[in-house]
Design a protein around this motif. Structure first.
Motif, PDB file in Angstrom:
ATOM      1  N   VAL A  66       4.529   7.186  -5.391  1.00  0.00           N
ATOM      2  CA  VAL A  66       3.682   6.166  -6.317  1.00  0.00           C
ATOM      3  C   VAL A  66       2.284   6.587  -6.768  1.00  0.00           C
ATOM      4  O   VAL A  66       1.251   6.637  -5.951  1.00  0.00           O
ATOM      5  CB  VAL A  66       3.708   4.812  -5.414  1.00  0.00           C
ATOM      6  CG1 VAL A  66       2.718   3.870  -6.310  1.00  0.00           C
ATOM      7  CG2 VAL A  66       5.014   4.453  -4.984  1.00  0.00           C
ATOM      8  N   ARG A  67       2.140   6.693  -7.888  1.00  0.00           N
ATOM      9  CA  ARG A  67       0.711   7.049  -8.312  1.00  0.00           C
ATOM     10  C   ARG A  67       0.184   5.799  -9.274  1.00  0.00           C
ATOM     11  O   ARG A  67       0.262   5.555 -10.355  1.00  0.00           O
ATOM     12  CB  ARG A  67       0.973   8.038  -9.537  1.00  0.00           C
ATOM     13  CG  ARG A  67       1.135   9.404  -8.953  1.00  0.00           C
ATOM     14  CD  ARG A  67       0.902  10.451  -9.826  1.00  0.00           C
ATOM     15  NE  ARG A  67       1.421  11.685  -9.405  1.00  0.00           N
ATOM     16  CZ  ARG A  67       1.586  12.816 -10.028  1.00  0.00           C
ATOM     17  NH1 ARG A  67       1.284  12.841 -11.226  1.00  0.00           N
ATOM     18  NH2 ARG A  67       2.351  13.865  -9.572  1.00  0.00           N
ATOM     19  N   PHE A 121      -2.510   0.829   2.917  1.00  0.00           N
ATOM     20  CA  PHE A 121      -2.023   1.051   1.531  1.00  0.00           C
ATOM     21  C   PHE A 121      -0.689   0.149   1.368  1.00  0.00           C
ATOM     22  O   PHE A 121      -0.502  -0.804   0.234  1.00  0.00           O
ATOM     23  CB  PHE A 121      -1.766   2.456   0.904  1.00  0.00           C
ATOM     24  CG  PHE A 121      -1.146   2.396  -0.268  1.00  0.00           C
ATOM     25  CD1 PHE A 121      -1.975   2.597  -1.384  1.00  0.00           C
ATOM     26  CD2 PHE A 121       0.356   2.548  -0.453  1.00  0.00           C
ATOM     27  CE1 PHE A 121      -1.300   2.746  -2.851  1.00  0.00           C
ATOM     28  CE2 PHE A 121       0.848   2.738  -1.806  1.00  0.00           C
ATOM     29  CZ  PHE A 121      -0.369   3.083  -2.902  1.00  0.00           C
ATOM     30  N   TRP A 122       0.268   0.470   2.018  1.00  0.00           N
ATOM     31  CA  TRP A 122       1.601  -0.081   1.895  1.00  0.00           C
ATOM     32  C   TRP A 122       1.612  -1.744   2.278  1.00  0.00           C
ATOM     33  O   TRP A 122       2.337  -2.354   1.481  1.00  0.00           O
ATOM     34  CB  TRP A 122       2.711   0.800   2.899  1.00  0.00           C
ATOM     35  CG  TRP A 122       2.774   1.997   2.185  1.00  0.00           C
ATOM     36  CD1 TRP A 122       2.669   3.038   2.518  1.00  0.00           C
ATOM     37  CD2 TRP A 122       3.728   2.081   0.616  1.00  0.00           C
ATOM     38  NE1 TRP A 122       3.149   4.123   1.640  1.00  0.00           N
ATOM     39  CE2 TRP A 122       3.765   3.644   0.624  1.00  0.00           C
ATOM     40  CE3 TRP A 122       4.092   1.320  -0.213  1.00  0.00           C
ATOM     41  CZ2 TRP A 122       4.245   4.099  -0.640  1.00  0.00           C
ATOM     42  CZ3 TRP A 122       4.520   1.850  -1.377  1.00  0.00           C
ATOM     43  CH2 TRP A 122       4.800   3.283  -1.563  1.00  0.00           C
ATOM     44  N   TYR A 162      -0.062  -3.314  -0.811  1.00  0.00           N
ATOM     45  CA  TYR A 162       0.902  -3.118  -1.945  1.00  0.00           C
ATOM     46  C   TYR A 162       1.959  -3.667  -1.760  1.00  0.00           C
ATOM     47  O   TYR A 162       2.518  -4.565  -2.872  1.00  0.00           O
ATOM     48  CB  TYR A 162       1.283  -1.625  -2.014  1.00  0.00           C
ATOM     49  CG  TYR A 162       1.959  -1.121  -3.372  1.00  0.00           C
ATOM     50  CD1 TYR A 162       1.161  -0.759  -4.578  1.00  0.00           C
ATOM     51  CD2 TYR A 162       3.298  -0.784  -3.258  1.00  0.00           C
ATOM     52  CE1 TYR A 162       1.915  -0.612  -5.504  1.00  0.00           C
ATOM     53  CE2 TYR A 162       4.010  -0.489  -4.502  1.00  0.00           C
ATOM     54  CZ  TYR A 162       3.186  -0.351  -5.700  1.00  0.00           C
ATOM     55  OH  TYR A 162       4.106   0.210  -6.820  1.00  0.00           O
ATOM     56  N   ASP A 163       2.743  -4.058  -0.671  1.00  0.00           N
ATOM     57  CA  ASP A 163       3.963  -4.449  -0.600  1.00  0.00           C
ATOM     58  C   ASP A 163       3.691  -6.224  -0.382  1.00  0.00           C
ATOM     59  O   ASP A 163       4.544  -7.051  -0.399  1.00  0.00           O
ATOM     60  CB  ASP A 163       4.648  -4.046   0.777  1.00  0.00           C
ATOM     61  CG  ASP A 163       5.302  -2.855   0.643  1.00  0.00           C
ATOM     62  OD1 ASP A 163       5.342  -2.190  -0.586  1.00  0.00           O
ATOM     63  OD2 ASP A 163       5.944  -2.173   1.509  1.00  0.00           O
ATOM     64  N   TYR A 164       2.393  -6.550  -0.252  1.00  0.00           N
ATOM     65  CA  TYR A 164       2.202  -7.867  -0.149  1.00  0.00           C
ATOM     66  C   TYR A 164       1.880  -8.461  -1.740  1.00  0.00           C
ATOM     67  O   TYR A 164       2.256  -9.303  -2.202  1.00  0.00           O
ATOM     68  CB  TYR A 164       0.815  -8.405   0.904  1.00  0.00           C
ATOM     69  CG  TYR A 164       0.421  -9.714   0.393  1.00  0.00           C
ATOM     70  CD1 TYR A 164       1.290 -10.712   1.185  1.00  0.00           C
ATOM     71  CD2 TYR A 164      -0.508 -10.175  -0.129  1.00  0.00           C
ATOM     72  CE1 TYR A 164       0.756 -11.990   1.138  1.00  0.00           C
ATOM     73  CE2 TYR A 164      -0.964 -11.495  -0.119  1.00  0.00           C
ATOM     74  CZ  TYR A 164      -0.483 -12.384   0.287  1.00  0.00           C
ATOM     75  OH  TYR A 164      -0.493 -13.536   0.385  1.00  0.00           O
ATOM     76  N   VAL A 165       1.057  -7.475  -2.480  1.00  0.00           N
ATOM     77  CA  VAL A 165       0.531  -7.980  -3.604  1.00  0.00           C
ATOM     78  C   VAL A 165       1.483  -7.963  -4.616  1.00  0.00           C
ATOM     79  O   VAL A 165       1.591  -8.819  -5.655  1.00  0.00           O
ATOM     80  CB  VAL A 165      -0.695  -7.088  -3.936  1.00  0.00           C
ATOM     81  CG1 VAL A 165      -0.998  -7.102  -5.551  1.00  0.00           C
ATOM     82  CG2 VAL A 165      -1.822  -7.294  -3.380  1.00  0.00           C
ATOM     83  N   ILE A 166       2.508  -6.760  -4.530  1.00  0.00           N
ATOM     84  CA  ILE A 166       3.487  -6.833  -5.735  1.00  0.00           C
ATOM     85  C   ILE A 166       4.387  -8.035  -5.875  1.00  0.00           C
ATOM     86  O   ILE A 166       4.443  -8.798  -6.969  1.00  0.00           O
ATOM     87  CB  ILE A 166       4.620  -5.552  -5.693  1.00  0.00           C
ATOM     88  CG1 ILE A 166       3.553  -4.336  -5.923  1.00  0.00           C
ATOM     89  CG2 ILE A 166       5.727  -5.607  -6.471  1.00  0.00           C
ATOM     90  CD1 ILE A 166       3.145  -4.163  -7.191  1.00  0.00           C
ATOM     91  N   ALA A 211      -7.584  -0.631   0.494  1.00  0.00           N
ATOM     92  CA  ALA A 211      -6.726  -0.924   1.611  1.00  0.00           C
ATOM     93  C   ALA A 211      -6.302   0.412   1.934  1.00  0.00           C
ATOM     94  O   ALA A 211      -6.090   0.444   3.188  1.00  0.00           O
ATOM     95  CB  ALA A 211      -5.647  -1.774   1.165  1.00  0.00           C
ATOM     96  N   LYS A 212      -5.861   1.390   1.120  1.00  0.00           N
ATOM     97  CA  LYS A 212      -5.727   2.670   1.658  1.00  0.00           C
ATOM     98  C   LYS A 212      -6.512   3.451   2.689  1.00  0.00           C
ATOM     99  O   LYS A 212      -6.193   4.001   3.364  1.00  0.00           O
ATOM    100  CB  LYS A 212      -5.425   3.622   0.376  1.00  0.00           C
ATOM    101  CG  LYS A 212      -5.261   5.185   0.801  1.00  0.00           C
ATOM    102  CD  LYS A 212      -5.210   5.912  -0.744  1.00  0.00           C
ATOM    103  CE  LYS A 212      -5.102   7.415  -0.322  1.00  0.00           C
ATOM    104  NZ  LYS A 212      -5.586   7.933  -1.405  1.00  0.00           N
ATOM    105  N   LYS A 213      -7.978   3.204   2.346  1.00  0.00           N
ATOM    106  CA  LYS A 213      -9.166   3.527   3.137  1.00  0.00           C
ATOM    107  C   LYS A 213      -9.039   3.170   4.477  1.00  0.00           C
ATOM    108  O   LYS A 213      -9.230   3.888   5.465  1.00  0.00           O
ATOM    109  CB  LYS A 213     -10.301   3.370   2.421  1.00  0.00           C
ATOM    110  CG  LYS A 213     -10.836   4.131   1.298  1.00  0.00           C
ATOM    111  CD  LYS A 213     -12.282   3.708   0.915  1.00  0.00           C
ATOM    112  CE  LYS A 213     -13.084   4.210   1.938  1.00  0.00           C
ATOM    113  NZ  LYS A 213     -14.821   3.879   1.358  1.00  0.00           N
TER     114      LYS A 213
END
Length: 173
Positions: free
Chosen positions: A35-36, A68-69, A72-76, A62-64
């Motif tokens: 995923v980019r 990340f996941w 990402y998996d919450y926001v999408i 969040a990645k820092k």
């Protein structure tokens, strides 16, 4: 991908809604998924939506923190269910007026705290995001962009679901 791109969100949400099927498909077919995520629409879009940049910054912050996941998996699904699912492409306008704090507030729902908020507020990941957007711009023709082996395509309809995601993957095998 761009979190304020309705077609990207539709594609990603279909995967998240069928995460178990997706994971099995990846395992069964020995597929590597990359995923980019960037602020592509801000950098290269016609309307330069600032929410594109804000959302990308939040994901990379969040990645820092190693989440990340989770972010990402919450926001999408959040963006899909609260904006694009009900408003369609018009949600793009609704998201674009959201302040930067909207994206950092979403992080609180998965346990991200002060460091995350500071990261978003201070644009700590902006250089990384801009670099990814520049690299991505040289390679793609439309969003979301898919490259599965020799199969290259872009676009996804807001009414499509997991069956179409699987069709894209199958086309690349």
């Amino acid at each position: 991908r761009d979190i304020v791109c309705p077609y990207c969100v539709a594609f990603e949400n279909a995967i998240i809604e069928h995460q178990e099927d997706f994971n099995q498909y990846i395992k069964d077919n020995d597929v590597l998924v990359e995923v980019r995520l960037s602020d592509f629409l801000y950098e290269y879009g016609q309307s330069n939506p600032i929410s594109s940049r804000y959302s990308a910054e939040a994901v990379y912050c969040a990645k820092k923190e190693g989440k990340f996941w989770e972010y990402y998996d919450y926001v999408i699904p959040y963006v899909w269910n609260n904006f694009f699912k009900t408003l369609g492409k018009a949600a793009f306008t609704e998201l674009n007026v959201k302040p930067k704090s909207f994206w950092s507030d979403l992080g609180k729902n998965i346990g991200l705290g002060e460091e995350f908020e500071k990261c978003v507020k201070n644009d700590e990941t902006l250089d990384e995001i801009m670099t990814i957007a520049a690299k991505t711009a040289k390679q793609i023709d439309g969003m979301p962009y898919f490259k599965f082996n020799k199969y290259i395509s872009s676009g996804f309809d807001l009414n499509w679901g997991w069956d179409y995601v699987k069709m894209y993957f199958d086309s690349g095998l």
